[in-house]
Design an enzyme around this catalytic site. Structure first.
Site, short mmCIF file in Angstrom:
data_model
loop_
_atom_site.label_atom_id
_atom_site.label_comp_id
_atom_site.label_asym_id
_atom_site.label_seq_id
_atom_site.Cartn_x
_atom_site.Cartn_y
_atom_site.Cartn_z
N TYR A 15 0.84 -1.20 0.00
CA TYR A 15 0.00 0.00 0.00
C TYR A 15 0.87 1.26 0.00
O TYR A 15 1.89 1.32 0.68
CB TYR A 15 -0.93 0.02 1.21
CG TYR A 15 -2.05 -1.00 1.15
CD1 TYR A 15 -2.28 -1.76 0.02
CD2 TYR A 15 -2.89 -1.20 2.25
CE1 TYR A 15 -3.31 -2.69 -0.01
CE2 TYR A 15 -3.92 -2.12 2.21
CZ TYR A 15 -4.12 -2.87 1.09
OH TYR A 15 -5.14 -3.79 1.06
N LEU B 171 -18.88 -1.87 0.07
CA LEU B 171 -19.81 -1.04 -0.70
C LEU B 171 -19.60 -1.21 -2.20
O LEU B 171 -20.15 -0.46 -3.00
CB LEU B 171 -19.65 0.44 -0.33
CG LEU B 171 -19.84 0.81 1.15
CD1 LEU B 171 -19.84 2.32 1.32
CD2 LEU B 171 -21.11 0.19 1.71
N LEU C 98 -20.71 1.53 -5.09
CA LEU C 98 -21.96 1.23 -5.79
C LEU C 98 -23.13 1.07 -4.83
O LEU C 98 -24.27 1.40 -5.17
CB LEU C 98 -21.78 -0.06 -6.59
CG LEU C 98 -22.76 -0.32 -7.73
CD1 LEU C 98 -22.62 0.72 -8.82
CD2 LEU C 98 -22.56 -1.72 -8.30
N GLY D 224 -23.42 2.62 -1.91
CA GLY D 224 -23.45 3.75 -0.98
C GLY D 224 -24.42 4.84 -1.36
O GLY D 224 -24.28 5.99 -0.91
N GLY D 225 -25.41 4.53 -2.18
CA GLY D 225 -26.38 5.54 -2.62
C GLY D 225 -25.87 6.36 -3.78
O GLY D 225 -26.16 7.56 -3.89
#
Length: 330
Positions: A53, A218, A222, A224-225
């Site tokens: 990362y 999520l 997609l 998450g509203g």
């Protein structure tokens, strides 16, 4: 915050896992430290990272940010169950030098020492294999892990992105060796919109006593509203979410999901997390908040109770594959 055992171990971890992949590439060090402090204040004690990362020429940067946070003191390290990963090539020059990636005993030894230095700690609580290494036998992998456990450098081993048969193979070989606890967790892609893990990965994890740690709960935003946010002029979808919404059928499915939750007066992102917490075998999903409000929303999901009516409605919108082998046998 609620807590549970990590798989069959005695280790107690929070039902939410703080994901740190954005620390460095998208979130600077100061804001990353603020988020980690807020997570600890909220009772989240399980932090997940990986040696790669930071990405590109900044590989390892995320572990360094976490290490600098630990160095601030205040019992930060003692309060955190720290998980990192090994597999990817850590070279920054774009070349893959032999034995500088994957899961050979040599690379595992090298990678652990490098991670410990960046993380500024003397041990890693859960050391995870980031991917299957098809070239290295598990006998060699477990021999390397056994040495590290004896040295006190790691406590537990986990997997990430393993298929069910590899989970079984890894733990059967560990059992034959004796004295090796084997894998205690599996980190996999699992959410309402991506339920293939229910066919083999989750059953294998439950059979062998691994805690399941879903990543991308999520599904890249997609769940998450995203459609409502776009309509309100908010942040536009990107990556996996944007690609998915280009498909008319998929967009219709996401719209049905958002309509269902509007009917119940619930926030989509919180429901997506709460749904995972109802799934058998799930320890807790990984959340990667960019802001304090996103973290607060994730924490609220832990206390959210989903009605049987809502759970049935979610299954209608996002039907799972069904049990194995029935799902593919007939």
């Amino acid at each position: 915050m609620k807590y549970t055992q990590l798989g069959r171990t005695g280790l107690k971890v929070s039902r939410l896992v703080l994901g740190t992949m954005n620390f460095g590439p998208q979130t600077d060090e100061a804001d990353s430290h603020t988020i980690m402090d807020a997570a600890l204040d909220a009772g989240i004690n399980f932090f997940d990272t990986a040696n790669v990362y930071g990405w590109g020429e900044n590989k390892g940067r995320t572990e360094s940010i976490i290490g600098n946070w630990f160095a601030k003191g205040g019992e930060r390290r003692d309060k955190v169950v720290l998980a990192t990963k090994v597999y990817g090539n850590m070279g920054t020059d774009g070349e893959v030098w032999p034995n500088h990636d994957k899961l050979s005993a040599l690379n595992i030894r090298r990678a652990v020492d490098a991670s410990l230095k960046r993380l500024r700690t003397d041990h890693i609580d859960v050391y995870q294999f980031h991917h299957v290494d098809r070239d290295t036998p598990f006998e060699e992998i477990w021999q390397a892990i056994d040495v590290l456990v004896q040295q006190g450098k790691i406590l537990y081993a986990g997997s990430s992105n393993f298929p069910g048969y590899k989970i079984a193979q890894a733990n059967e070989i560990a059992a034959r060796r004796g004295g090796t606890i084997g894998l205690v967790s599996e980190q996999c892609l699992y959410n309402l919109a991506e339920r293939r893990a229910e066919m083999e990965v989750v059953p294998a994890a439950r059979e062998y006593g691994l805690g399941v740690i879903p990543w991308s709960p999520l599904h890249g935003g997609l769940l998450g509203g995203v459609i409502r946010k776009q309509a309100e002029g908010g942040r536009r979808a990107s990556g996996r979410a944007a690609d998915t919404l280009k498909d008319a059928k998929a967009r219709e499915q996401i719209q049905a999901y958002e309509d269902l939750l509007d009917k119940h007066g619930l926030e989509p992102g919180e429901v997506a997390l709460a749904w995972l917490l109802t799934r058998p075998g799930v320890t807790g999903p990984i959340v990667g908040p960019r802001t304090a409000e996103q973290l607060a929303s994730a924490v609220r999901a832990v206390e959210l109770e989903l009605s049987e009516e809502l759970l049935a409605g979610l299954d209608e919108v996002f039907p799972g594959p069904g049990p194995s082998p029935e799902a593919f046998a007939w």
